[in-house]
Design an enzyme around this catalytic site. Structure first.
Site: not given
Ligand code: AMP
Length: 293
Positions: A34-35, A38, A40-41, A65, A158, A191-192
């Site tokens: 969802m952009g 960070h 993690g992405h 969602q 998820q 992201s939050r």
């Molecule tokens: P989101 O943009 O929050 O919908 O996340 C997109 C993807 O990034 C999802 O598969 C998340 O599980 C993954 N994601 C988000 N935060 C992390 C993190 N800290 N470490 C690894 N993957 C992450």
């Protein structure tokens, strides 16, 4: 310097680019997001790029969602930064559709529901969330046609929902889970997290601290899930201003609550809490006795 990256906004451009990559013999990796990207992405993209010659990242804040009182309107949007993260991590293409491109009729008549693993936990707190996630992820799978898709364990329920959907609907994509990337003090990147004020940012360490405490108990052989659950609650309750939505020990496959840990099935500690400025989730696998916590 990271390479520049191509951004497309339409399904037809995306399909043409993927077709061309396939024609040149590349495997297609896909990272839906969802952009507000960070590290993690970035890790998901790096893992994808190590395994696939052509990595597509989607950036789409999917309205379906979010619940009516959730943060859809204020969800952070950082397109230039996101392009830099994707390019740096080795993605080749960003698919950034508008809401109208994804939902041209305004709404869909077809939905994907995965009740077995959606019902509890996040599903209880956010009743329409996983239907929105599963439906948009299946749409994206159909649009991108990737060989492999990468999801973070950060959103563990998820990941289970997507895995179950792919099995049940014979979706021709391999789903790969990537371990959670954390700050030095243990807070899972999200992201939050940017919603947190400095005091809440300190308090938020309680989630990973609780998971660590639970892991230590399991590692020394505690098998009573109730005792480990108490440990989670004790750590979270000691953090001022934290309201627990749930903090549970569950079967890593079914997500059903466990009474006892069993060496034959994986167990996971899962947490969701509310702070005044944000709702945070985290989770971790519980080690088997003797494994490192
Ligand atoms: P989101 O943009 O929050 O919908 O996340 C997109 C993807 O990034 C999802 O598969 C998340 O599980 C993954 N994601 C988000 N935060 C992390 C993190 N800290 N470490 C690894 N993957 C992450």
């Amino acid at each position: 310097m990271a390479n520049s990256i191509r951004v497309v906004e339409t399904i037809s451009e995306l399909r043409a680019a993927v077709k061309q990559a396939r024609a040149s013999g590349l495997e297609i990796g896909f990272v839906p997001t969802m952009g507000a990207l960070h590290e993690g992405h970035g890790r998901l993209v790096e893992v994808a790029a190590a395994e696939c010659g052509f990595v597509v990242v989607s950036i789409f804040v999917n309205p379906t969602q979010f619940g009516p009182n959730e943060d859809f309107a204020r969800y952070p949007r950082t397109p230039e930064h996101d392009q830099a993260v994707c390019a740096q991590a080795g993605a080749k293409l960003i698919f950034q559709p508008s809401v109208a491109e994804m939902y041209p009729a305004g709404q869909l008549s077809t939905f994907v529901e995965v009740p077995s693993v959606s019902r509890r936990w996040e599903g209880e707190q956010r009743p329409t969330h996983f239907r929105g996630v599963a439906t948009v992820v299946l749409k994206l799978f159909q649009i991108v046609g990737a060989d492999r898709a990468y999801f973070g364990e950060k959103d563990y329920q998820q990941l289970r929902v997507i895995r179950q959907m792919v099995v049940d609907l014979n979706t021709p994509v391999q789903v790969i889970g990537v371990p959670t990337v954390r700050e030095a003090d243990g807070l899972a990147l999200s992201s939050r997290n940017r919603y947190l004020n400095p005091e809440e940012r300190q308090t938020a360490v309680a989630l990973s601290a609780a998971l660590k405490a639970a892991g230590r108990l399991a590692a020394v052989g505690e098998q009573d899930a109730g005792r480990i659950r108490q440990e989670l609650h004790k750590t979270l309750e000691s953090a001022v201003g934290v309201v627990i939505d749930y903090a549970e020990i569950v079967d890593a496959e079914t997500l059903e609550p466990l009474d006892r840990l069993n060496p034959d099935c994986g167990a996971r500690a899962i947490i969701a809490v509310r702070l005044p400025s944000a709702r945070l989730i985290d989770n971790a696998p519980l080690p088997r006795p003797g494994e490192p916590a």
